[in-house]
Scaffold this motif. Structure first.
Motif, PDB file in Angstrom:
ATOM      1  N   MET A 109     -19.022   2.896   3.981  1.00 57.58           N
ATOM      2  CA  MET A 109     -18.070   3.081   3.080  1.00 57.58           C
ATOM      3  C   MET A 109     -16.855   3.883   2.923  1.00 57.58           C
ATOM      4  O   MET A 109     -15.890   3.244   2.991  1.00 57.58           O
ATOM      5  N   THR A 110     -16.854   4.957   4.150  1.00 54.09           N
ATOM      6  CA  THR A 110     -15.667   5.750   4.508  1.00 54.09           C
ATOM      7  C   THR A 110     -14.808   4.940   4.678  1.00 54.09           C
ATOM      8  O   THR A 110     -13.973   4.995   4.479  1.00 54.09           O
ATOM      9  N   PHE A 111     -15.038   3.863   6.338  1.00 49.19           N
ATOM     10  CA  PHE A 111     -14.284   2.952   6.343  1.00 49.19           C
ATOM     11  C   PHE A 111     -13.507   2.231   6.186  1.00 49.19           C
ATOM     12  O   PHE A 111     -12.072   2.095   5.673  1.00 49.19           O
ATOM     13  N   VAL A 112     -13.779   1.749   4.617  1.00 47.51           N
ATOM     14  CA  VAL A 112     -13.360   0.410   4.041  1.00 47.51           C
ATOM     15  C   VAL A 112     -12.670   1.242   3.259  1.00 47.51           C
ATOM     16  O   VAL A 112     -11.552   0.660   2.849  1.00 47.51           O
ATOM     17  N   ILE A 113     -12.925   2.015   2.189  1.00 43.66           N
ATOM     18  CA  ILE A 113     -12.713   3.259   1.487  1.00 43.66           C
ATOM     19  C   ILE A 113     -10.906   3.528   2.204  1.00 43.66           C
ATOM     20  O   ILE A 113      -9.379   3.922   1.433  1.00 43.66           O
ATOM     21  N   VAL A 114     -10.898   4.097   3.492  1.00 46.06           N
ATOM     22  CA  VAL A 114      -9.948   4.878   4.499  1.00 46.06           C
ATOM     23  C   VAL A 114      -8.986   3.511   4.534  1.00 46.06           C
ATOM     24  O   VAL A 114      -7.817   3.777   4.272  1.00 46.06           O
ATOM     25  N   SER A 115      -8.715   2.051   4.569  1.00 46.12           N
ATOM     26  CA  SER A 115      -8.235   1.060   4.569  1.00 46.12           C
ATOM     27  C   SER A 115      -7.839   0.812   3.611  1.00 46.12           C
ATOM     28  O   SER A 115      -6.927  -0.195   3.128  1.00 46.12           O
ATOM     29  N   ARG A 117      -7.441   4.702  13.780  1.00 44.88           N
ATOM     30  CA  ARG A 117      -5.674   4.839  13.426  1.00 44.88           C
ATOM     31  C   ARG A 117      -5.840   3.588  13.349  1.00 44.88           C
ATOM     32  O   ARG A 117      -4.826   3.724  12.044  1.00 44.88           O
ATOM     33  N   ARG A 118      -5.428   2.165  13.621  1.00 46.17           N
ATOM     34  CA  ARG A 118      -5.165   0.951  12.333  1.00 46.17           C
ATOM     35  C   ARG A 118      -5.911   0.791  11.263  1.00 46.17           C
ATOM     36  O   ARG A 118      -5.476   0.258  10.606  1.00 46.17           O
ATOM     37  N   THR A 119      -7.425   1.165  11.119  1.00 42.87           N
ATOM     38  CA  THR A 119      -8.143   1.999   9.187  1.00 42.87           C
ATOM     39  C   THR A 119      -7.111   2.450   8.377  1.00 42.87           C
ATOM     40  O   THR A 119      -6.661   1.854   7.688  1.00 42.87           O
ATOM     41  N   ALA A 133      -3.614   3.212   9.191  1.00 36.89           N
ATOM     42  CA  ALA A 133      -2.606   2.769   9.068  1.00 36.89           C
ATOM     43  C   ALA A 133      -2.249   1.704   7.757  1.00 36.89           C
ATOM     44  O   ALA A 133      -1.394   2.097   6.512  1.00 36.89           O
ATOM     45  N   VAL A 134      -3.194   0.525   8.228  1.00 38.59           N
ATOM     46  CA  VAL A 134      -3.863  -0.335   6.829  1.00 38.59           C
ATOM     47  C   VAL A 134      -3.314   0.840   5.813  1.00 38.59           C
ATOM     48  O   VAL A 134      -3.176   0.086   4.451  1.00 38.59           O
ATOM     49  N   GLY A 135      -4.522   1.403   5.176  1.00 42.09           N
ATOM     50  CA  GLY A 135      -4.335   2.249   4.147  1.00 42.09           C
ATOM     51  C   GLY A 135      -3.387   3.140   3.523  1.00 42.09           C
ATOM     52  O   GLY A 135      -3.680   3.058   3.180  1.00 42.09           O
ATOM     53  N   GLY A 136      -2.493   3.456   4.230  1.00 46.03           N
ATOM     54  CA  GLY A 136      -1.996   4.174   4.524  1.00 46.03           C
ATOM     55  C   GLY A 136      -0.870   3.243   4.214  1.00 46.03           C
ATOM     56  O   GLY A 136       0.364   3.741   2.352  1.00 46.03           O
ATOM     57  N   ASN A 137      -0.725   2.413   4.406  1.00 46.78           N
ATOM     58  CA  ASN A 137       0.877   1.485   4.280  1.00 46.78           C
ATOM     59  C   ASN A 137       0.162  -0.591   4.970  1.00 46.78           C
ATOM     60  O   ASN A 137       1.121  -0.303   6.263  1.00 46.78           O
ATOM     61  N   ALA A 138       0.093  -0.699   4.311  1.00 47.02           N
ATOM     62  CA  ALA A 138      -0.762  -2.265   4.877  1.00 47.02           C
ATOM     63  C   ALA A 138       0.915  -3.210   4.741  1.00 47.02           C
ATOM     64  O   ALA A 138       0.830  -3.882   6.722  1.00 47.02           O
ATOM     65  N   GLU A 139       1.888  -2.919   4.413  1.00 47.22           N
ATOM     66  CA  GLU A 139       3.082  -3.842   5.192  1.00 47.22           C
ATOM     67  C   GLU A 139       3.385  -3.488   5.937  1.00 47.22           C
ATOM     68  O   GLU A 139       4.034  -3.498   7.404  1.00 47.22           O
ATOM     69  N   ALA A 140       3.568  -1.604   6.776  1.00 44.04           N
ATOM     70  CA  ALA A 140       4.340  -1.056   7.658  1.00 44.04           C
ATOM     71  C   ALA A 140       3.465  -1.449   8.965  1.00 44.04           C
ATOM     72  O   ALA A 140       3.879  -1.463   9.968  1.00 44.04           O
ATOM     73  N   GLY A 155       2.892  -4.404  13.860  1.00 46.81           N
ATOM     74  CA  GLY A 155       2.098  -4.798  15.013  1.00 46.81           C
ATOM     75  C   GLY A 155       0.252  -5.411  14.682  1.00 46.81           C
ATOM     76  O   GLY A 155      -0.267  -6.572  15.591  1.00 46.81           O
ATOM     77  N   ILE A 156       0.104  -4.829  14.431  1.00 46.43           N
ATOM     78  CA  ILE A 156      -1.369  -4.733  13.569  1.00 46.43           C
ATOM     79  C   ILE A 156      -1.638  -6.124  12.754  1.00 46.43           C
ATOM     80  O   ILE A 156      -1.084  -6.312  11.542  1.00 46.43           O
ATOM     81  N   ASP A 157      -2.697  -6.315  12.747  1.00 41.68           N
ATOM     82  CA  ASP A 157      -3.660  -7.756  12.447  1.00 41.68           C
ATOM     83  C   ASP A 157      -3.749  -7.241  11.062  1.00 41.68           C
ATOM     84  O   ASP A 157      -5.081  -7.219  11.348  1.00 41.68           O
ATOM     85  N   VAL A 158      -3.235  -7.323  10.165  1.00 40.75           N
ATOM     86  CA  VAL A 158      -4.236  -6.404   8.790  1.00 40.75           C
ATOM     87  C   VAL A 158      -5.236  -7.040   8.688  1.00 40.75           C
ATOM     88  O   VAL A 158      -6.058  -6.812   7.901  1.00 40.75           O
ATOM     89  N   ARG A 159      -4.923  -8.386   8.068  1.00 39.74           N
ATOM     90  CA  ARG A 159      -6.826  -9.538   8.098  1.00 39.74           C
ATOM     91  C   ARG A 159      -7.372  -9.341   8.857  1.00 39.74           C
ATOM     92  O   ARG A 159      -8.579  -8.962   7.921  1.00 39.74           O
ATOM     93  N   ARG A 160      -7.254  -9.152   9.872  1.00 37.19           N
ATOM     94  CA  ARG A 160      -7.826  -9.031  10.796  1.00 37.19           C
ATOM     95  C   ARG A 160      -9.098  -7.838  10.622  1.00 37.19           C
ATOM     96  O   ARG A 160     -10.527  -7.623  10.962  1.00 37.19           O
TER      97      ARG A 160
END
Length: 339
Positions: free
Chosen positions: A80-86, A212-214, A216-223, A228-233
């Motif tokens: 759950m922590t990983f999911v919420i961080v994202s 780090r990608r997790t 980054a996605v949680g902080g600002n998905a568009e950024a 270059g991060i595949d946000v959906r994947r």
């Protein structure tokens, strides 16, 4: 005339600064104040338990029970922590635990023994996580709605499989893991599994590109997407991870209870979210710690144990938990406004 002697090449960065603080101060400067605070709260709870029920609370068997009970929800909380961080949420974890546990304890599954039960519990959890991930990442569904639908569906399917009855485990190799003879140096096997999951979770979140990608996605998905991060994947992987943790937790619960029931994992989603929140994970995403979440689980489990030993009603316990959650959120908001 005085000749100026220049320092050797490469030695400029080795010259100590006059204003540089002593090395020992760096330890405290980098200390996680929130983690220390949670440890303090946990220590106070242990003190309260030791004062109110010294013979019972501090008994080795009771402490082993507290850790064992924390192990099941603790594994769920790591995912759950990983999911919420994202920046997401997963309301279906309790239902997935229930579905995994009953699917893994059917008569047909138990015919394959220990490996069959473990494999089924894990694969069902991962399968549910896959559905959640596909709906959210590629179906563009709001996590709240997608996981709420999974909650209802998984609970309904678990009830259909069991027909409302308890499925008793008859595989001795599974049941033996819950016996004291299976303890390693006085530590229950379930606690060891919880410790391993916690360590792996901490390493993945703090020491890998995936972590780090997790963040980054949680902080600002568009950024993150522009970087270059595949946000959906990435989101798909995170819900797969959450499902995996639910499958592992379901197997631990089977060992602990010796059965599979459609009521297993009741309110696990709330307990996991609450533990993550008081551990310092932001509901808005972008920040969180596995260590803090685990301490949150231990705090809640210790509170439950103290209330049970003192024969206090469960409604008072729920009020206490609610007050802790509100206090944690207020602290988060205050911290965010001052940074």
């Amino acid at each position: 005339m005085t000749q100026h002697v220049s320092p050797p090449r490469g030695s400029a960065d080795k010259v100590p600064s006059v204003s540089e603080p002593p090395a020992w101060r760096g330890v405290f400067a980098h200390a996680d104040i929130r983690t220390l605070s949670l440890l303090g709260v946990l220590a106070v709870l242990v003190l309260i338990g030791g004062i109110t029920k010294p013979d019972e609370f501090l008994d080795t068997r009771n402490l082993q029970l507290v850790l064992t009970q924390a192990s099941v929800i603790g594994v769920v909380t790591v995912g759950m922590t990983f999911v919420i961080v994202s920046g997401g949420i997963d309301l279906s974890v309790g239902a997935i635990v229930a579905l995994s546990s009953v699917w893994a304890t059917t008569v047909a599954t138990q015919e394959y023994g220990f490996a069959g039960i473990l494999f089924t519990a894990v694969i069902v959890g991962v399968g549910c996580g896959l559905v959640n991930g596909l709906l959210i990442a590629y179906g563009a569904m709001v996590p709240f709605i997608a996981t709420l639908a999974m909650l209802a569906s998984a609970r309904g399917l678990a009830l259909q499989i069991t027909d409302g009855s308890t499925q008793v485990v008859t595989v001795s190799s599974v049941l033996d893991l819950g016996e004291r003879d299976a303890y390693v140096l006085g530590i229950p096997p379930l606690v060891l599994v919880f410790a391993v999951v916690t360590i792996i979770g901490w390493l993945v979140l703090n020491r890998t590109t995936f972590g780090r990608r997790t963040v980054a996605v949680g902080g600002n998905a568009e950024a993150a997407r522009l970087a270059g991060i595949d946000v959906r994947r990435q989101r798909l992987y995170l819900y797969l991870l959450s499902g995996l943790c639910c499958g592992i937790a379901a197997f631990l619960l089977i060992i602990l209870s010796g059965s599979g029931q459609n009521t297993n994992g009741n309110l696990y989603e709330l307990d996991a979210i609450a533990a993550a929140i008081i551990g310092g994970t932001l509901l808005s995403g972008g920040r969180g710690t596995v260590t803090g979440s685990v301490l949150g689980v231990l705090i809640f489990t210790t509170i439950t144990n103290i209330f049970a030993l003192n024969n206090l009603q469960s409604d008072v316990q729920q009020i206490a938990k609610g007050a802790i959650i509100v206090a944690a959120v207020l602290v988060q908001r205050r911290t965010a406004s001052t940074t």
